[in-house]
Design a protein around this motif. Structure first.
Motif, mmCIF file in Angstrom:
data_model
loop_
_atom_site.group_PDB
_atom_site.id
_atom_site.type_symbol
_atom_site.label_atom_id
_atom_site.label_comp_id
_atom_site.label_asym_id
_atom_site.label_seq_id
_atom_site.Cartn_x
_atom_site.Cartn_y
_atom_site.Cartn_z
ATOM 1 N N PHE A 1 0.843 -1.193 0.000
ATOM 2 C CA PHE A 1 0.000 0.000 0.000
ATOM 3 C C PHE A 1 0.883 1.251 0.000
ATOM 4 N N LEU A 2 0.950 1.936 -1.146
ATOM 5 C CA LEU A 2 1.734 3.162 -1.270
ATOM 6 C C LEU A 2 0.854 4.358 -0.931
ATOM 7 N N ASN A 3 1.228 5.092 0.103
ATOM 8 C CA ASN A 3 0.463 6.271 0.518
ATOM 9 C C ASN A 3 1.347 7.506 0.492
ATOM 10 N N GLY A 4 0.888 8.538 -0.206
ATOM 11 C CA GLY A 4 1.624 9.796 -0.261
ATOM 12 C C GLY A 4 0.773 10.854 -0.925
ATOM 13 N N THR A 5 1.249 12.079 -0.901
ATOM 14 C CA THR A 5 0.507 13.172 -1.510
ATOM 15 C C THR A 5 0.470 13.020 -3.033
ATOM 16 N N SER A 6 -0.369 13.809 -3.636
ATOM 17 C CA SER A 6 -0.338 13.941 -5.085
ATOM 18 C C SER A 6 1.063 14.365 -5.518
ATOM 19 N N SER A 7 1.548 13.802 -6.617
ATOM 20 C CA SER A 7 2.859 14.123 -7.203
ATOM 21 C C SER A 7 4.044 13.651 -6.375
ATOM 22 N N SER A 8 3.800 12.794 -5.370
ATOM 23 C CA SER A 8 4.921 12.317 -4.555
ATOM 24 C C SER A 8 5.700 11.195 -5.229
ATOM 25 N N GLY A 9 5.161 10.619 -6.300
ATOM 26 C CA GLY A 9 5.892 9.592 -7.034
ATOM 27 C C GLY A 9 5.380 8.183 -6.852
ATOM 28 N N LYS A 10 4.180 8.022 -6.312
ATOM 29 C CA LYS A 10 3.635 6.686 -6.054
ATOM 30 C C LYS A 10 3.473 5.880 -7.339
ATOM 31 N N SER A 11 2.904 6.500 -8.363
ATOM 32 C CA SER A 11 2.677 5.784 -9.626
ATOM 33 C C SER A 11 3.992 5.362 -10.266
ATOM 34 N N VAL B 1 3.379 1.584 3.036
ATOM 35 C CA VAL B 1 4.579 2.296 2.600
ATOM 36 C C VAL B 1 4.300 3.799 2.585
ATOM 37 N N GLY B 2 5.063 4.554 3.347
ATOM 38 C CA GLY B 2 4.964 6.002 3.317
ATOM 39 C C GLY B 2 5.854 6.559 2.218
ATOM 40 N N VAL B 3 5.242 7.263 1.273
ATOM 41 C CA VAL B 3 5.992 7.859 0.161
ATOM 42 C C VAL B 3 6.105 9.357 0.437
ATOM 43 N N HIS B 4 7.327 9.803 0.743
ATOM 44 C CA HIS B 4 7.575 11.188 1.126
ATOM 45 C C HIS B 4 8.310 11.932 0.010
ATOM 46 N N CYS B 5 8.135 13.247 0.027
ATOM 47 C CA CYS B 5 8.848 14.108 -0.916
ATOM 48 C C CYS B 5 8.838 15.523 -0.350
ATOM 49 N N PRO B 6 9.963 16.247 -0.399
ATOM 50 C CA PRO B 6 9.999 17.617 0.111
ATOM 51 C C PRO B 6 9.030 18.514 -0.657
ATOM 52 N N LEU B 7 8.444 19.479 0.052
ATOM 53 C CA LEU B 7 7.438 20.344 -0.543
ATOM 54 C C LEU B 7 7.938 21.109 -1.769
ATOM 55 N N PRO B 8 9.142 21.683 -1.765
ATOM 56 C CA PRO B 8 9.579 22.387 -2.985
ATOM 57 C C PRO B 8 9.591 21.486 -4.223
ATOM 58 N N GLU B 9 9.975 20.234 -4.039
ATOM 59 C CA GLU B 9 9.986 19.305 -5.173
ATOM 60 C C GLU B 9 8.556 18.943 -5.590
ATOM 61 N N LEU B 10 7.669 18.793 -4.633
ATOM 62 C CA LEU B 10 6.266 18.539 -4.955
ATOM 63 C C LEU B 10 5.691 19.692 -5.778
ATOM 64 N N GLU B 11 5.987 20.908 -5.356
ATOM 65 C CA GLU B 11 5.472 22.075 -6.083
ATOM 66 C C GLU B 11 6.064 22.157 -7.484
ATOM 67 N N ARG B 12 7.335 21.793 -7.624
ATOM 68 C CA ARG B 12 7.946 21.781 -8.963
ATOM 69 C C ARG B 12 7.266 20.759 -9.864
ATOM 70 N N GLU C 1 4.204 19.543 -9.559
ATOM 71 C CA GLU C 1 2.841 20.002 -9.873
ATOM 72 C C GLU C 1 2.856 20.972 -11.046
ATOM 73 N N GLN C 2 3.770 21.921 -10.988
ATOM 74 C CA GLN C 2 3.853 22.917 -12.063
ATOM 75 C C GLN C 2 4.232 22.250 -13.378
ATOM 76 N N GLN C 3 5.122 21.290 -13.323
ATOM 77 C CA GLN C 3 5.547 20.596 -14.532
ATOM 78 C C GLN C 3 4.422 19.753 -15.116
ATOM 79 N N ARG C 4 3.647 19.101 -14.263
ATOM 80 C CA ARG C 4 2.560 18.248 -14.729
ATOM 81 C C ARG C 4 1.428 19.066 -15.351
ATOM 82 N N GLY C 5 1.014 20.097 -14.645
ATOM 83 C CA GLY C 5 -0.046 20.958 -15.146
ATOM 84 C C GLY C 5 -1.434 20.365 -15.092
ATOM 85 N N ASP C 6 -1.612 19.176 -14.486
ATOM 86 C CA ASP C 6 -2.930 18.552 -14.426
ATOM 87 C C ASP C 6 -3.439 18.420 -12.994
ATOM 88 N N ARG C 7 -2.836 19.161 -12.073
ATOM 89 C CA ARG C 7 -3.266 19.168 -10.675
ATOM 90 C C ARG C 7 -3.466 20.610 -10.228
#
Length: 214
Positions: free
Chosen positions: A29-39, A128-139, A141-147
């Protein structure tokens, strides 16, 4: 002969009574925020696990749905709630059938975690906790453009609020394949009680605790 009169063989009630059950599949079970890299982790994980696994992502279930555009906010909330609940039960059903599953989910609301803890056989879940620093998450998100901008930041404090994991990975420090390898190497050595076992016991204790009188 009808089976409607008895409990479903993979209901939590049957498991909690200690009755015999057919061995189920493993749920990673992968759990993390949107854009954290789970997929991305799931995509790297399946080919290296050395067994048959199914990838089940909540986003894929939302993508299956046709939703009328004129729903009221309350109606839309009910549709989303039903989708999430159906996803949880689909995962439970696949595992009950003996299938191994890699789950990609966002536990940003407490009821989602509680629903999964009630449904899944807790010793068969690797959380499984999937973590990612906030600045990288924001980067990302901006790159994806679908969130929606700021979605990951809003989820960040809630997604990991339960505080228990079997293993945690950091996609800001490691690529998806490295994270997948960490998870793969952990699976044969996972300890007991599992995070889900601890969460179920904690939930049972909270429900059994007497109310205090002010």
């Amino acid at each position: 002969m009808s089976r409607a009169s008895g409990p479903h063989p993979f209901t939590p009630a049957a498991e909690s009574r200690g009755t015999a059950r057919t061995p189920g599949g493993l749920i990673v079970f992968l759990n993390g925020t949107s854009s954290s890299g789970k997929s991305s982790i799931a995509g790297e994980l399946l080919p290296i696990l050395g067994d048959t696994y199914f990838s089940m992502a909540v986003d894929a279930f939302h993508a299956m749905r046709s939703t009328p555009p004129d729903l009221s906010p309350d109606q839309l909330r009910r549709v989303l709630l039903s989708t999430w609940k159906g996803f949880h039960r689909a995962v439970a059903g696949m595992a009950a059938g003996g299938n191994n599953v890699v789950v990609d989910h966002v536990l940003s609301e407490q009821w989602r975690l509680s629903d999964c803890v009630d449904l899944f056989v807790p010793q068969d879940v690797v959380l499984v906790g999937v973590h990612c620093p906030l600045p990288e998450l924001e980067r990302r998100e901006q790159q994806r453009g679908d969130r929606p901008p700021g979605l990951a930041a809003r989820q960040m404090t809630r997604v990991h609020a339960h505080g228990r994991y079997d293993i945690e990975v950091d996609t800001g420090a490691h690529g998806p394949l490295d994270c997948a390898r960490q998870i793969r190497d952990f699976l044969p050595h996972r300890p007991r009680p599992t995070a889900f076992e601890q969460l179920r016991r904690a939930a049972g204790g909270a429900r059994a605790a007497p109310k205090t009188v002010p």
